[in-house]
Design an enzyme around this catalytic site. Structure first.
Site, PDB file in Angstrom:
ATOM      1  N   GLY A   1       0.768  -1.240   0.000  1.00 58.23           N
ATOM      2  CA  GLY A   1       0.000   0.000   0.000  1.00 58.23           C
ATOM      3  C   GLY A   1       0.793   1.279   0.000  1.00 58.23           C
ATOM      4  O   GLY A   1       0.293   2.322   0.433  1.00 58.23           O
ATOM      5  N   THR A   2       2.036   1.250  -0.511  1.00 61.02           N
ATOM      6  CA  THR A   2       2.810   2.498  -0.543  1.00 61.02           C
ATOM      7  C   THR A   2       2.178   3.513  -1.495  1.00 61.02           C
ATOM      8  O   THR A   2       2.164   4.708  -1.215  1.00 61.02           O
ATOM      9  CB  THR A   2       4.270   2.227  -0.953  1.00 61.02           C
ATOM     10  OG1 THR A   2       4.287   1.489  -2.177  1.00 61.02           O
ATOM     11  CG2 THR A   2       5.000   1.437   0.126  1.00 61.02           C
ATOM     12  N   ASN A   3       1.647   3.046  -2.622  1.00 60.19           N
ATOM     13  CA  ASN A   3       0.957   3.967  -3.531  1.00 60.19           C
ATOM     14  C   ASN A   3      -0.299   4.532  -2.883  1.00 60.19           C
ATOM     15  O   ASN A   3      -0.582   5.727  -2.997  1.00 60.19           O
ATOM     16  CB  ASN A   3       0.577   3.242  -4.835  1.00 60.19           C
ATOM     17  CG  ASN A   3       1.534   3.564  -5.962  1.00 60.19           C
ATOM     18  OD1 ASN A   3       1.932   4.705  -6.142  1.00 60.19           O
ATOM     19  ND2 ASN A   3       1.897   2.553  -6.722  1.00 60.19           N
TER      20      ASN A   3
ATOM     21  N   ASN B   1      -6.675   2.431 -13.019  1.00 60.52           N
ATOM     22  CA  ASN B   1      -5.647   1.515 -12.512  1.00 60.52           C
ATOM     23  C   ASN B   1      -4.279   2.043 -12.921  1.00 60.52           C
ATOM     24  O   ASN B   1      -4.144   2.778 -13.908  1.00 60.52           O
ATOM     25  CB  ASN B   1      -5.869   0.121 -13.116  1.00 60.52           C
ATOM     26  CG  ASN B   1      -4.832  -0.883 -12.637  1.00 60.52           C
ATOM     27  OD1 ASN B   1      -4.571  -1.006 -11.445  1.00 60.52           O
ATOM     28  ND2 ASN B   1      -4.234  -1.622 -13.569  1.00 60.52           N
TER      29      ASN B   1
ATOM     30  N   HIS C   1      -0.384   0.557 -13.882  1.00 58.07           N
ATOM     31  CA  HIS C   1       0.346  -0.662 -14.241  1.00 58.07           C
ATOM     32  C   HIS C   1       1.830  -0.312 -14.383  1.00 58.07           C
ATOM     33  O   HIS C   1       2.171   0.706 -14.987  1.00 58.07           O
ATOM     34  CB  HIS C   1      -0.190  -1.225 -15.564  1.00 58.07           C
ATOM     35  CG  HIS C   1       0.421  -2.528 -15.931  1.00 58.07           C
ATOM     36  ND1 HIS C   1       0.087  -3.717 -15.292  1.00 58.07           N
ATOM     37  CD2 HIS C   1       1.366  -2.856 -16.852  1.00 58.07           C
ATOM     38  CE1 HIS C   1       0.797  -4.707 -15.820  1.00 58.07           C
ATOM     39  NE2 HIS C   1       1.573  -4.207 -16.764  1.00 58.07           N
TER      40      HIS C   1
ATOM     41  N   ASP D   1      -5.749  -4.844 -17.794  1.00 53.45           N
ATOM     42  CA  ASP D   1      -4.819  -3.898 -18.423  1.00 53.45           C
ATOM     43  C   ASP D   1      -5.174  -3.524 -19.855  1.00 53.45           C
ATOM     44  O   ASP D   1      -4.303  -3.150 -20.641  1.00 53.45           O
ATOM     45  CB  ASP D   1      -3.383  -4.461 -18.388  1.00 53.45           C
ATOM     46  CG  ASP D   1      -2.933  -4.821 -16.989  1.00 53.45           C
ATOM     47  OD1 ASP D   1      -3.292  -4.099 -16.043  1.00 53.45           O
ATOM     48  OD2 ASP D   1      -2.223  -5.833 -16.829  1.00 53.45           O
TER      49      ASP D   1
ATOM     50  N   GLU E   1       5.515   6.362 -10.171  1.00 53.96           N
ATOM     51  CA  GLU E   1       4.164   6.183  -9.610  1.00 53.96           C
ATOM     52  C   GLU E   1       3.867   7.255  -8.571  1.00 53.96           C
ATOM     53  O   GLU E   1       2.803   7.893  -8.604  1.00 53.96           O
ATOM     54  CB  GLU E   1       4.040   4.796  -8.973  1.00 53.96           C
ATOM     55  CG  GLU E   1       4.025   3.661  -9.974  1.00 53.96           C
ATOM     56  CD  GLU E   1       4.095   2.285  -9.329  1.00 53.96           C
ATOM     57  OE1 GLU E   1       3.730   1.320 -10.015  1.00 53.96           O
ATOM     58  OE2 GLU E   1       4.519   2.183  -8.151  1.00 53.96           O
TER      59      GLU E   1
END
EC number: 2.1.2.2
Length: 199
Positions: free
Chosen positions: A20-22, A110, A112, A153, A182
């Site tokens: 969960g760093t993003n 999303n 990727h 994707d 990111e």
């Protein structure tokens, strides 16, 4: 204590399966914004670190199983109650069900860790992507932010950012480069999408 959401504030819901760093980066970014906030984080793994990260940042953290997502419509019903302006998948590993896609058209995005359409599809996530890119001696990689459809994707690409892949790069060092992209771009693109919805 977190500040109550302003009546006009845009609502973001994040889905994540792992560390969960993003998700944490997105939550912190919008905690500084008067116009939007992350109101809930959903995870399909009870032990996922993302749930603790969300809880520590005063964001509602919810765990669900496959039945709740695909059969009983429990996740859909909770989302309907929240009525988010944007649903963000940040390292979420399951394909999104059609009932949620239909209920929130054009509102699910999303990220990727590769330059789609290359290195996408089922099974291509996380370190697997970086390992394959290194094995194939690619000269560049990057991130793709895209709308979500019924296939892994394959939704419309919103934004891409690139980074060079050197001969010295390992999957781990490439992962670090991708994480930087990111962290820099994902919150900004989310903000831009929310601004477009306001116009």
């Amino acid at each position: 204590m977190s500040t109550p959401a302003h009546i006009d504030q845009k609502k973001i819901v994040v889905f994540a399966s792992g560390s969960g760093t993003n998700a944490e980066n997105i939550i912190k970014f919008f905690q500084k914004s008067p116009n939007a906030s992350v109101v809930a984080v959903f995870s399909n793994k009870r032990s996922a670190k993302v749930l603790k990260r969300a809880h520590d940042l005063n964001v509602k953290a919810l765990h669900f199983d496959k039945d709740a997502l695909y059969n009983s419509y429990d996740v859909l019903h909770v989302l309907e109650d929240i009525n988010p302006d944007l649903i963000v998948l940040a390292g979420f590993m399951w394909i999104f069900p059609e009932d949620i896609l239909k209920k929130f058209p054009g509102k699910i995005v999303n990220i990727h860790p590769a330059l789609l359409p290359k290195y996408g599809g089922k099974g291509m996530y996380g370190m697997r992507v970086h390992e394959t890119i290194i094995q194939n001696k690619e000269k560049e990689s990057g991130i793709s932010i895209h709308f979500v459809n019924e296939n892994y994707d394959e939704g419309e690409i919103i934004f891409q950012a690139k980074t060079d892949v050197s001969e010295e790069d390992t999957p781990e060092s490439l992962a670090e480069k991708i994480h930087k992209l990111e962290y820099k771009h994902f919150p900004e693109i989310i903000q831009q999408l929310l601004q477009k919805k306001s116009q």
